[in-house]
Design a protein around this motif. Structure first.
Motif, short mmCIF file in Angstrom:
data_model
loop_
_atom_site.label_atom_id
_atom_site.label_comp_id
_atom_site.label_asym_id
_atom_site.label_seq_id
_atom_site.Cartn_x
_atom_site.Cartn_y
_atom_site.Cartn_z
N ARG A 82 -11.00 -26.66 1.12
CA ARG A 82 -11.82 -25.96 0.14
C ARG A 82 -12.95 -26.86 -0.37
N ASP A 140 -15.55 -27.23 2.24
CA ASP A 140 -16.30 -25.98 2.40
C ASP A 140 -17.35 -25.81 1.29
N ARG A 141 -17.04 -26.31 0.09
CA ARG A 141 -17.98 -26.17 -1.03
C ARG A 141 -19.25 -27.00 -0.83
N THR A 142 -19.23 -27.96 0.09
CA THR A 142 -20.45 -28.72 0.38
C THR A 142 -21.39 -27.95 1.31
N ARG A 143 -20.95 -26.79 1.75
CA ARG A 143 -21.72 -25.91 2.64
C ARG A 143 -22.17 -26.62 3.91
N ASP A 180 -15.00 -20.82 4.97
CA ASP A 180 -16.17 -20.11 5.49
C ASP A 180 -16.79 -20.85 6.67
N ALA A 181 -16.85 -22.18 6.59
CA ALA A 181 -17.42 -22.97 7.68
C ALA A 181 -16.45 -23.01 8.86
#
Length: 291
Positions: A255, A258-261, A206-207
């Motif tokens: 992944r 990315d989970r760290t936003r 996403d990032a």
């Protein structure tokens, strides 16, 4: 079904069944012009489905079971349906090296399409947990946990048609290994459409991804390679600079980062040699560039 391979986890379906293949496209949100790879138990089965010349047979003998996909003329159009082949007169086929996937294929007896078990464009899953989080709800009750994928990058794809052998997608089998068997490889050119994984934006978290970074910017997660201080938001693909280790960790770390936003994901420069060619191909596509 979720099917583990040595490369990435796949979302599997009967390659001969157009309805089952259509369900795969629907589950992934995958463009239907993008062909799927047919997975089979052994080279003999592959040769009944595709037309193999001496070069294809030599590649199969050298690298199967393993992370090499061969694109060849279709022989048995009923075995791999038109939708799975994206309407092409060729088929992408391989014999995976994971013992669990081979056992499933042997028991099934026919080809199984098994594109990576992620939503289209996202990083491929290399653990059962990531695969199940992406598309597990589409896999009914058939979800097989084969542990972390040993290779972690999708298969190398070559076209063995008229003319020279063409490299359509770099992967775990390197250019040098292929050329030792069949001689110099030609670029993909017009045959690029015959391979999966050729979209300009692919494997993307996403990032936004920034490649060939020397250091992270404020708010970015950082995928390091080689010696780098540990710290919050740092995911080191290989502190020792080992390309095989980096390949195995690439998608899992994309992944995890990315989970760290983060505001973005910066990735250190990776040598463009050996497995580095495949790693950089995936990173360029994750960043939105055609590699």
């Amino acid at each position: 079904m979720l099917l583990p391979t040595e490369t990435v986890y796949g979302l599997g379906a009967d390659a001969a069944n157009p309805a089952a293949v259509a369900a795969i496209f629907e589950a992934k949100g995958r463009p239907r012009f993008n062909p799927l790879i047919a997975h089979v138990h052994d080279a003999e089965t592959a040769a009944r489905i595709a037309v193999f010349d001496d070069r294809a047979r030599a590649l199969a003998a050298a690298f199967w079971p393993g992370p090499l996909t061969i694109v060849a003329p279709i022989r048995d159009v009923a075995a791999v349906c038109d939708l799975a082949r994206a309407g092409l007169d060729t088929v992408a086929i391989r014999v995976p090296g994971h013992p669990l996937s081979r056992a499933v294929l042997a028991a099934f007896g026919g080809p199984v399409v098994a594109p990576s078990a992620n939503r289209s464009g996202r990083p491929s899953p290399t653990t059962f947990a990531d695969a199940f989080a992406e598309t597990g709800d589409k896999a009914a009750a058939a979800a097989l946990d084969g542990g972390p994928c040993a290779v972690g990058l999708e298969s190398t794809v070559v076209a063995v048609l008229d003319g020279p052998v063409r490299l359509l997608r770099p992967g775990a089998v390197t250019r040098a290994q292929l050329e030792a068997v069949v001689g110099p490889l030609a670029p993909a050119d017009g045959d690029a459409k015959r391979s999966p994984g050729r979209l300009a934006l692919h494997y993307a978290p996403d990032a936004p991804v920034r490649i060939e970074a020397t250091a992270p910017r404020e708010g970015e997660a950082f995928l390091a390679f080689g010696p780098w201080p540990t710290g919050e938001g740092v995911f080191n693909l290989s502190p020792s600079g080992d390309l095989a280790e980096a390949a195995a960790k690439l998608f899992a770390y994309l992944r995890a980062a990315d989970r760290t936003r983060p505001v973005g994901i910066a990735v250190a420069s990776i040598p463009d040699e050996g497995l580095g060619e495949a790693i950089n191909d995936r990173l360029r596509r994750a960043a939105g560039f055609v590699g």
